[in-house]
Design a protein around this motif. Sequence first.
Motif, PDB file in Angstrom:
ATOM      1  N   GLU A  77       0.806  -1.217   0.000  1.00 53.22           N
ATOM      2  CA  GLU A  77       0.000   0.000   0.000  1.00 53.22           C
ATOM      3  C   GLU A  77       0.839   1.266   0.000  1.00 53.22           C
ATOM      4  O   GLU A  77       0.716   2.095  -0.890  1.00 53.22           O
ATOM      5  CB  GLU A  77      -0.942  -0.006   1.200  1.00 53.22           C
ATOM      6  N   THR A  78       1.668   1.432   1.018  1.00 51.62           N
ATOM      7  CA  THR A  78       2.463   2.655   1.155  1.00 51.62           C
ATOM      8  C   THR A  78       3.808   2.325   1.795  1.00 51.62           C
ATOM      9  O   THR A  78       3.970   1.273   2.425  1.00 51.62           O
ATOM     10  CB  THR A  78       1.765   3.685   2.075  1.00 51.62           C
ATOM     11  N   ALA A  79       4.741   3.241   1.665  1.00 47.37           N
ATOM     12  CA  ALA A  79       6.032   3.069   2.337  1.00 47.37           C
ATOM     13  C   ALA A  79       5.833   3.036   3.844  1.00 47.37           C
ATOM     14  O   ALA A  79       6.549   2.308   4.547  1.00 47.37           O
ATOM     15  CB  ALA A  79       6.986   4.202   1.954  1.00 47.37           C
ATOM     16  N   GLY A 127      15.442   1.133   3.019  1.00 52.10           N
ATOM     17  CA  GLY A 127      15.757   2.169   2.034  1.00 52.10           C
ATOM     18  C   GLY A 127      15.253   1.815   0.648  1.00 52.10           C
ATOM     19  O   GLY A 127      14.695   2.666  -0.059  1.00 52.10           O
ATOM     20  N   TRP A 128      15.447   0.561   0.264  1.00 45.16           N
ATOM     21  CA  TRP A 128      14.967   0.128  -1.047  1.00 45.16           C
ATOM     22  C   TRP A 128      13.448   0.254  -1.130  1.00 45.16           C
ATOM     23  O   TRP A 128      12.909   0.744  -2.107  1.00 45.16           O
ATOM     24  CB  TRP A 128      15.432  -1.306  -1.339  1.00 45.16           C
ATOM     25  N   ARG A 129      12.762  -0.156  -0.070  1.00 40.99           N
ATOM     26  CA  ARG A 129      11.298  -0.082  -0.095  1.00 40.99           C
ATOM     27  C   ARG A 129      10.824   1.376  -0.127  1.00 40.99           C
ATOM     28  O   ARG A 129       9.882   1.713  -0.845  1.00 40.99           O
ATOM     29  CB  ARG A 129      10.698  -0.798   1.116  1.00 40.99           C
ATOM     30  N   ALA A 130      11.465   2.228   0.633  1.00 41.92           N
ATOM     31  CA  ALA A 130      11.097   3.652   0.606  1.00 41.92           C
ATOM     32  C   ALA A 130      11.302   4.234  -0.791  1.00 41.92           C
ATOM     33  O   ALA A 130      10.454   4.976  -1.305  1.00 41.92           O
ATOM     34  CB  ALA A 130      11.919   4.422   1.636  1.00 41.92           C
ATOM     35  N   TYR A 132      11.306   2.559  -3.623  1.00 39.68           N
ATOM     36  CA  TYR A 132      10.294   1.939  -4.497  1.00 39.68           C
ATOM     37  C   TYR A 132       8.997   2.735  -4.476  1.00 39.68           C
ATOM     38  O   TYR A 132       8.424   3.040  -5.526  1.00 39.68           O
ATOM     39  CB  TYR A 132      10.046   0.484  -4.063  1.00 39.68           C
ATOM     40  N   PHE A 133       8.534   3.070  -3.292  1.00 44.54           N
ATOM     41  CA  PHE A 133       7.272   3.798  -3.198  1.00 44.54           C
ATOM     42  C   PHE A 133       7.394   5.245  -3.650  1.00 44.54           C
ATOM     43  O   PHE A 133       6.416   5.846  -4.060  1.00 44.54           O
ATOM     44  CB  PHE A 133       6.702   3.702  -1.767  1.00 44.54           C
TER      45      PHE A 133
END
Length: 136
Positions: A77-79, A127-130, A132-133
Amino acid sequence: MDDQSFLARRLDRAAVPLAVGDVLVLMAFLTVGTLSHTTTEFLANEPTYLLGVWAPFLIGWVLVAPLVGAYSAGAVETAKSSVPLVVRSWVPAAAVGFVLRAFVFRGGVAPVFVAVILVTGAVALGGWRALYFRVR
């Protein structure tokens, strides 16, 4: 009563890009860490060495991350929901990796190594997920 199984609630098809990215990030950060202790020449002469470095942590990740919810509907859904899930998944996944590394694969689990892997892995995955979003 919910007809979905526990694991079915933990896996969402929309999380496939996150799963691919997570595995690539784990492999990259473990490779960078390995290169800080050895040379590219050594790795070129020992092509399976990195497999032994990656395997315990990737096995831990594959076993634990889905159970914690790293690939659930909330994770896509979101970071704000995804980053905490990936960090909460990393800690027990890394613990499984440390056990496998100590008893099945080559390598030790010195306290400094444990701390570095836990922190670096959490920062890399979060960091990668942040990112990505931010760019999707």
